[in-house]
Structures are given as C-alpha cells and as structure tokens.
Design an enzyme around this catalytic site. Structure first.
Site, PDB file in Angstrom:
ATOM      1  N   ASP A  27       0.855  -1.186   0.000  1.00 37.21           N
ATOM      2  CA  ASP A  27       0.000   0.000   0.000  1.00 37.21           C
ATOM      3  C   ASP A  27       0.892   1.237   0.000  1.00 37.21           C
ATOM      4  O   ASP A  27       1.673   1.455   0.923  1.00 37.21           O
ATOM      5  CB  ASP A  27      -0.897  -0.007   1.240  1.00 37.21           C
ATOM      6  CG  ASP A  27      -2.073   0.944   1.120  1.00 37.21           C
ATOM      7  OD1 ASP A  27      -2.138   1.684   0.119  1.00 37.21           O
ATOM      8  OD2 ASP A  27      -2.930   0.948   2.017  1.00 37.21           O
ATOM      9  N   ASP A 121      -3.139   2.473  -6.043  1.00 40.28           N
ATOM     10  CA  ASP A 121      -2.003   2.565  -5.122  1.00 40.28           C
ATOM     11  C   ASP A 121      -1.859   1.366  -4.184  1.00 40.28           C
ATOM     12  O   ASP A 121      -1.145   1.444  -3.193  1.00 40.28           O
ATOM     13  CB  ASP A 121      -2.097   3.850  -4.293  1.00 40.28           C
ATOM     14  CG  ASP A 121      -3.343   3.902  -3.417  1.00 40.28           C
ATOM     15  OD1 ASP A 121      -4.244   3.071  -3.619  1.00 40.28           O
ATOM     16  OD2 ASP A 121      -3.411   4.773  -2.538  1.00 40.28           O
ATOM     17  N   GLU A 122      -2.507   0.260  -4.480  1.00 37.00           N
ATOM     18  CA  GLU A 122      -2.343  -0.906  -3.617  1.00 37.00           C
ATOM     19  C   GLU A 122      -2.559  -2.191  -4.404  1.00 37.00           C
ATOM     20  O   GLU A 122      -3.277  -2.225  -5.404  1.00 37.00           O
ATOM     21  CB  GLU A 122      -3.288  -0.855  -2.419  1.00 37.00           C
ATOM     22  CG  GLU A 122      -4.755  -0.819  -2.771  1.00 37.00           C
ATOM     23  CD  GLU A 122      -5.643  -0.837  -1.538  1.00 37.00           C
ATOM     24  OE1 GLU A 122      -5.400  -1.677  -0.648  1.00 37.00           O
ATOM     25  OE2 GLU A 122      -6.582  -0.011  -1.476  1.00 37.00           O
TER      26      GLU A 122
END
Length: 409
Positions: A27, A121-122
């Site tokens: 993350d 973003d993860e």
C-alpha cells in the site's frame, strides 16, 4: 487512505515465522500527495491536500500532516479547509498518478505474476512461487520497499500474513513507510487487540450499535455468538464480521486482467445517509471518469453504478448508451437515473462508484446521431484546457461548490 481506528499494540512484533504467510499487501503511503511532493519537495513536512481548490469537490489525498487535523479522503474540500485552513491545496493529476502507478506495478510484477491490483495505489501478491528465487516473504517485502523507494522515490508500506484481510490490516498498522509481519499462528492474537472499528465495514454507526452490547474490540466480537450479531447487524454483516474476527478469509489473490473500463469508487468510513451528499459524490466521480476518458483518447458505451450499503450488500446497475461518450453530462444523466431508482440501504451507503465500460478509441469511426450537436462537448473540453493551465480546482460544476463554513468561536 485508510481511516479505520488502529491500536498501537498491534504495531509491535508478532514473531518472525513467515513460513505460512504467502500474502503481501503493498500500500503506497498517501500516494497522490507523495507523488506531488516529488515535484514540490519544499512542501515536505507541511499539510498538503490533493483535491479541488476553493471549497470545490472532495479530497482525493492528504499528507499525514493534514490527516493530523482530521482531513480524510472523500471529505468535501470545504470541510477539509475548515479543519486545516493552513493546508496547501494541489490539483488532482490523474494522468501523472496513473503513470507512476504503472511503474509501481512493474516493480511488483518482477516479484510474481500472481498480482492483484486493488486500486491505483495498492495490490496483493501471492509470493509462494517466488520463495526459491527471492527468499522468504519478509525478504521479498524488504526488496519491494527498497526498490520502490530507490527507483521512484516513494514510500510503501507492506503487510505480510496468511490471508488477504489480515495482510491489509497489517499494512495499515505498518504505516507510514513500514513493514509488519503477522505469523499465521499469531493471527488471532493480532486481531484480538484491535478495536472493532478496525474491521472492514465497521463504521461509526455499526461501532455504536456493537458498543451498546459491550462489543468494542475484536476479541469480544470473535467471542460473540453469531446469532446475537445477526440481531445487532443483520445476517450478512454478522456472518461477514464473525468470519473476519476469527481470521477466516479464503479469498485467493486473483490475477488482475487488462483494464477494459475506466472508473473510480470511494469507500466511506462513516456511511452516507443523505442522498444529496451521495449525489454530489457521484457527480464528482462522473467528472473524474470523463476527464480520464478524454485524457487517454477513449470513449465508453456502458455506464455502471456501484453501491454498497452498511449491510455489506453490493449492487451494480448499468445502462448502455446508443453511442459512446467521454462527457460527464452523459455519464451523470445515466448515473442519476440509476441512483434515483436505487432504494436507500439500511444504514446508508458505505461505497459508491462509477465505471464506464465498452471502451473504444475516440478517433475510431463513430456514426453520429442525426440530432447530435457536435458542439455539446465544448464546455467540458474547454474546462480541460483551463485545468491543464491553471489546475484542477480552477473550474468545477456548480453543484460541487459548497461555501466553507465559518470557523467556530
């Protein structure tokens, strides 16, 4: 951006046995804001908000300095600026974040092809097939963080566990810029120290209901009979939380397929019960989708509304247009109609999302409708030009303008 409650006790070491922890959750920390700080290093250490300016729109990301003032994602910019008036506001640049995200995923792809991209973003990784080549899960996690920092200059937090749910909780507690291993044998001990609000899907309202029954931590939640939980939360939510409280999460890491749609969604820590607030979120999402379509030169034919209630029931509704579009006005017309026909879920909305599918290149031959005015998209394209020069906050739909509240005495 996770706003779920955490417990400092969960950040401690739970042991070093990673023999049965093949799931990594990577993350990126405050991703949009972190990318912006690469170009604005002079802003490091200051509260920075990525979103619309002058009270327009919603917060897309915030640095930890801004979060300390209560700023969070999906919050209206007016409320964010009321809480943190000294914050520096930067416009959203989806194209830049998408390019950097692709670079991050390239790094992760060097570890394993069993990669599930959850959002920009993860991602989850199953590293069981990478051990012989790269070492243990902990060694792999250290490699990922070093490579992302060295190549891109960005911080990433990694959670390591035997299930996706616990790995995600671990990465949340590893933040900012950290790593946390939860050995398989320590899963229940790790979960037991967490406040009940740390569980996926437990917002303020659910936490208050559980607290009325004396359930304030996961240890108590796990020990509560599922039939009692059904009376408190309903059948679906009760069984969902009962399983998670015992570390039960059989979902495998699913390899992400090539993107064939453009979309965005927001999960709310506090459920949205006001339909007008929900409508504003959807309008902002429609404009984000349309701008991304125009940015990459594509149009979409099918518009999809996604909604999840506080009872964890997720519904999707879609409608196919007669001709593909890249205009927010067309997308929102469909979304608004779908939303108006959607019943209000008990406890409000926990997630809202907009997606456009059936993509085609904007320069492909498309037959125009007989009554279509080729100038109808001129305002949005003109707005694109204004934002490109003056920033995303320079222009916004009037419906998203909300006057900041005066500061309290």
């Amino acid at each position: 951006m996770s706003r779920a409650p955490r417990n400092e006790a969960a950040r401690r070491s739970w042991g070093d046995d990673d023999s049965a922890t093949n799931i990594l959750h990577v993350d990126m920390d405050a991703f949009f804001a972190a990318v912006e700080l690469l170009e604005h290093p002079e802003l490091r250490g200051r509260p920075v908000i990525v979103g619309g300016a002058d009270g327009r729109g919603v917060v897309s990301a915030a640095t930890y300095e801004a979060r300390a003032w209560g700023v969070s994602s999906a919050m209206s910019m007016a409320e964010a600026m009321r809480r943190c008036p000294q914050a520096v506001v930067l416009p959203v640049r989806h194209g830049v974040y998408s390019r950097v995200s692709a670079q991050v995923m390239e790094v992760l792809g060097e570890v394993t092809p069993v990669l599930e991209r959850v959002s920009i973003d993860e991602a989850f990784l199953d590293v069981s097939g990478s051990r012989r080549r790269m070492g243990s899960p902990v060694q792999i996690a250290h490699w990922v963080r070093t490579q992302v920092r060295g190549r891109l200059g960005l911080p990433a937090s990694v959670g390591i566990a035997s299930t996706k749910f616990v790995a995600k909780l671990a990465s949340s507690h590893a933040k900012p810029d950290g790593l946390l291993l939860v050995p398989a044998a320590a899963t229940q001990d790790f979960l037991d120290v967490l406040p009940v609000g740390a569980m996926w899907g437990v917002g303020d309202k659910s936490a208050r209901e559980l607290a009325r029954w004396g359930i304030t931590d996961v240890r108590t939640l796990a020990a509560t009979d599922v039939r009692r939980l059904e009376r408190i939360l309903g059948t679906a939510a009760a069984h969902h939380l009962h399983d998670l409280a015992h570390g039960i999460d059989p979902r495998p890491v699913t390899v992400s397929r090539e993107e064939k749609s453009v979309g965005t969604e927001s999960t709310f820590f506090d459920t949205i019960t006001d339909r007008e607030d929900a409508r504003r979120v959807l309008l902002d999402q429609c404009h984000q989708c349309a701008a991304r379509l125009r940015q990459v030169g594509t149009r979409g034919r099918t518009v999809v509304l996604k909604a999840r209630g506080a009872d964890f029931v997720t519904v999707t509704r879609s409608r196919t247009l007669s001709a593909p579009t890249d205009l927010a006005r067309d997308i929102f017309a469909v979304i608004e109609a779908l939303f108006d026909a959607l019943p209000q879920p008990p406890g409000g909305f926990r997630l809202l999302g907009v997606r456009v599918e059936g993509l085609s290149r904007a320069d492909d031959g498309v037959q125009l409708l007989l009554d279509e005015d080729p100038r109808r998209g001129a305002p949005e394209r003109a707005a694109d030009a204004v934002r490109a020069r003056w920033g995303r906050g320079a222009v916004a739909p009037a419906s998203l303008l909300r006057s900041p509240q005066p500061p309290e005495d």
